[in-house]
Design a protein around this motif. Structure first.
Motif, PDB file in Angstrom:
ATOM      1  N   PRO A   1       0.836  -1.202   0.000  1.00  0.00           N
ATOM      2  CA  PRO A   1       0.000   0.000   0.000  1.00  0.00           C
ATOM      3  C   PRO A   1       0.870   1.250   0.000  1.00  0.00           C
ATOM      4  O   PRO A   1       1.876   1.299   0.723  1.00  0.00           O
ATOM      5  N   PRO A   2       0.527   2.272  -0.788  1.00  0.00           N
ATOM      6  CA  PRO A   2       1.351   3.477  -0.822  1.00  0.00           C
ATOM      7  C   PRO A   2       1.226   4.343   0.426  1.00  0.00           C
ATOM      8  O   PRO A   2       2.099   5.159   0.697  1.00  0.00           O
ATOM      9  N   VAL A   3       0.132   4.153   1.191  1.00  0.00           N
ATOM     10  CA  VAL A   3      -0.107   4.963   2.387  1.00  0.00           C
ATOM     11  C   VAL A   3      -0.405   4.045   3.560  1.00  0.00           C
ATOM     12  O   VAL A   3      -1.204   3.112   3.437  1.00  0.00           O
ATOM     13  N   ILE A   4       0.221   4.309   4.705  1.00  0.00           N
ATOM     14  CA  ILE A   4      -0.040   3.527   5.902  1.00  0.00           C
ATOM     15  C   ILE A   4      -0.353   4.465   7.058  1.00  0.00           C
ATOM     16  O   ILE A   4       0.311   5.489   7.243  1.00  0.00           O
ATOM     17  N   PHE A   5      -1.398   4.128   7.801  1.00  0.00           N
ATOM     18  CA  PHE A   5      -1.765   4.870   9.000  1.00  0.00           C
ATOM     19  C   PHE A   5      -1.315   4.086  10.225  1.00  0.00           C
ATOM     20  O   PHE A   5      -1.678   2.910  10.381  1.00  0.00           O
ATOM     21  N   LEU A   6      -0.556   4.730  11.085  1.00  0.00           N
ATOM     22  CA  LEU A   6      -0.105   4.127  12.335  1.00  0.00           C
ATOM     23  C   LEU A   6      -0.729   4.918  13.475  1.00  0.00           C
ATOM     24  O   LEU A   6      -0.311   6.032  13.776  1.00  0.00           O
ATOM     25  N   ASP A   7      -1.748   4.338  14.088  1.00  0.00           N
ATOM     26  CA  ASP A   7      -2.481   5.025  15.155  1.00  0.00           C
ATOM     27  C   ASP A   7      -1.865   4.662  16.498  1.00  0.00           C
ATOM     28  O   ASP A   7      -2.111   3.584  17.037  1.00  0.00           O
ATOM     29  N   GLU A   8      -1.038   5.572  17.023  1.00  0.00           N
ATOM     30  CA  GLU A   8      -0.327   5.388  18.285  1.00  0.00           C
ATOM     31  C   GLU A   8       0.340   4.003  18.340  1.00  0.00           C
ATOM     32  O   GLU A   8       0.033   3.179  19.202  1.00  0.00           O
ATOM     33  N   PRO A   9       1.276   3.744  17.434  1.00  0.00           N
ATOM     34  CA  PRO A   9       1.842   2.393  17.276  1.00  0.00           C
ATOM     35  C   PRO A   9       2.718   1.924  18.434  1.00  0.00           C
ATOM     36  O   PRO A   9       2.982   0.729  18.544  1.00  0.00           O
ATOM     37  N   THR A  10       3.186   2.829  19.293  1.00  0.00           N
ATOM     38  CA  THR A  10       4.065   2.398  20.382  1.00  0.00           C
ATOM     39  C   THR A  10       3.381   2.439  21.744  1.00  0.00           C
ATOM     40  O   THR A  10       4.047   2.351  22.775  1.00  0.00           O
ATOM     41  N   THR A  11       2.054   2.550  21.753  1.00  0.00           N
ATOM     42  CA  THR A  11       1.321   2.535  23.019  1.00  0.00           C
ATOM     43  C   THR A  11       1.598   1.244  23.773  1.00  0.00           C
ATOM     44  O   THR A  11       1.469   0.148  23.230  1.00  0.00           O
ATOM     45  N   GLY A  12       2.007   1.362  25.025  1.00  0.00           N
ATOM     46  CA  GLY A  12       2.233   0.205  25.880  1.00  0.00           C
ATOM     47  C   GLY A  12       3.567  -0.487  25.702  1.00  0.00           C
ATOM     48  O   GLY A  12       3.837  -1.484  26.384  1.00  0.00           O
ATOM     49  N   LEU A  13       4.420   0.016  24.807  1.00  0.00           N
ATOM     50  CA  LEU A  13       5.709  -0.620  24.592  1.00  0.00           C
ATOM     51  C   LEU A  13       6.772  -0.042  25.525  1.00  0.00           C
ATOM     52  O   LEU A  13       6.716   1.132  25.895  1.00  0.00           O
ATOM     53  N   ASP A  14       7.747  -0.893  25.881  1.00  0.00           N
ATOM     54  CA  ASP A  14       8.848  -0.401  26.699  1.00  0.00           C
ATOM     55  C   ASP A  14       9.807   0.402  25.817  1.00  0.00           C
ATOM     56  O   ASP A  14       9.699   0.381  24.585  1.00  0.00           O
TER      57      ASP A  14
END
Length: 263
Positions: A155-168
């Motif tokens: 896909p030419p466009v990717i949406f990352l909605d708060e991708p690091t929530t909860g990660l150390d």
């Protein structure tokens, strides 16, 4: 040289839930192949914006296009152009990493699903863990696998909605590197985050969304010009994104907390 059309264009976007306004005239553009950070506190309207762009939600007013397609009148073409990764990794823990990728490749009817899976495993540094069940993966590995799955079909466009929530912190750095690599390969990334450091480290351009409106947008260098440099012992220091954000938005959380949680 002819100017390239933006990969994402949003103008006058409005959305309310019952009588509660969430978006009140949002405007921004995202250049193709860039990382654009939509920065804001919980309840600012970030997820609502992404859901509209992903055709999961209808706007009340305004226009939005993704990859040249209108999100309201051409939803099928928009969906073919995008991938969406939510706040929590959407992976099957019972399957192995390779099996997750092969399954999605088959569902999307991509030729040579096993080859696609192996290429993505190598690209995201998961080859050694390919045969392990995802239940045994670390948080960072799950998120990398989740993003790899979202790239099947290119896909030419990717949406990352708060991708690091909860990660150390270590896993967060892993994901940051993945996001940087996406843009390097030509993928347009719209990233929503409430982490100031994340926007500062990753984004080519940053828009601050506050109470349903973009109150400022630009590169980090442009945003820094909004505040005077701090000087100590005759050494000039540039303001951090945190200082810019707090100066523009302020520390008043009373109004936001009354609106409830994440929208």
């Amino acid at each position: 040289m002819e100017k390239q059309n933006p990969a994402i264009r949003v103008h006058g976007l409005r959305k309310s839930y019952q009588q509660l306004p969430v978006l009140e005239g949002v405007d921004f553009e995202v250049a193709a192949g860039s990382i654009f950070a939509l920065l804001g506190s919980n309840g600012a309207g970030k997820t609502t914006t992404v859901r509209i762009l992903a055709t999961l939600l209808q706007p009340d007013d305004g226009t939005a296009s993704v990859n040249g397609f209108d999100v309201v009148s051409q939803p099928a073409q928009v969906r073919e152009s995008i991938s969406l990764t939510g706040q929590f990794a959407a992976v099957d823990e019972i399957l192995t990493g390779r099996e997750n990728l092969v399954m999605i490749a088959k569902l999307r009817q991509v030729p040579n699903p096993r080859r696609v899976a192996d290429d993505l495993l190598e690209r995201f540094g998961l080859t050694d863990a390919a045969g392990r069940r995802v239940a045994a993966y670390s948080g960072g590995m799950r998120r990398r696998l989740d993003i790899a799955m979202s790239l099947i079909g290119d896909p030419p466009v990717i949406f990352l909605d708060e991708p690091t929530t909860g990660l150390d912190p270590e896993a967060r750095i892993e994901v940051w590197q993945v996001v940087k690599n996406l843009a390097t390969s030509g993928t347009t990334v719209l990233l929503t985050t409430q982490y100031l450091e994340e926007a500062e480290k990753l984004a080519d351009r940053i828009a601050i969304l506050h109470r349903g409106t973009i109150i400022v947008s630009g590169t980090l260098a442009e945003l820094r010009k909004l505040l005077p440099s701090a000087k100590a012992e005759y050494v000039e220091r540039q303001p951090t994104l945190e200082e810019i954000f707090l100066a523009i938005v302020g520390r008043d959380k009373t109004a936001e907390s009354s609106q409830g949680g994440q929208r």
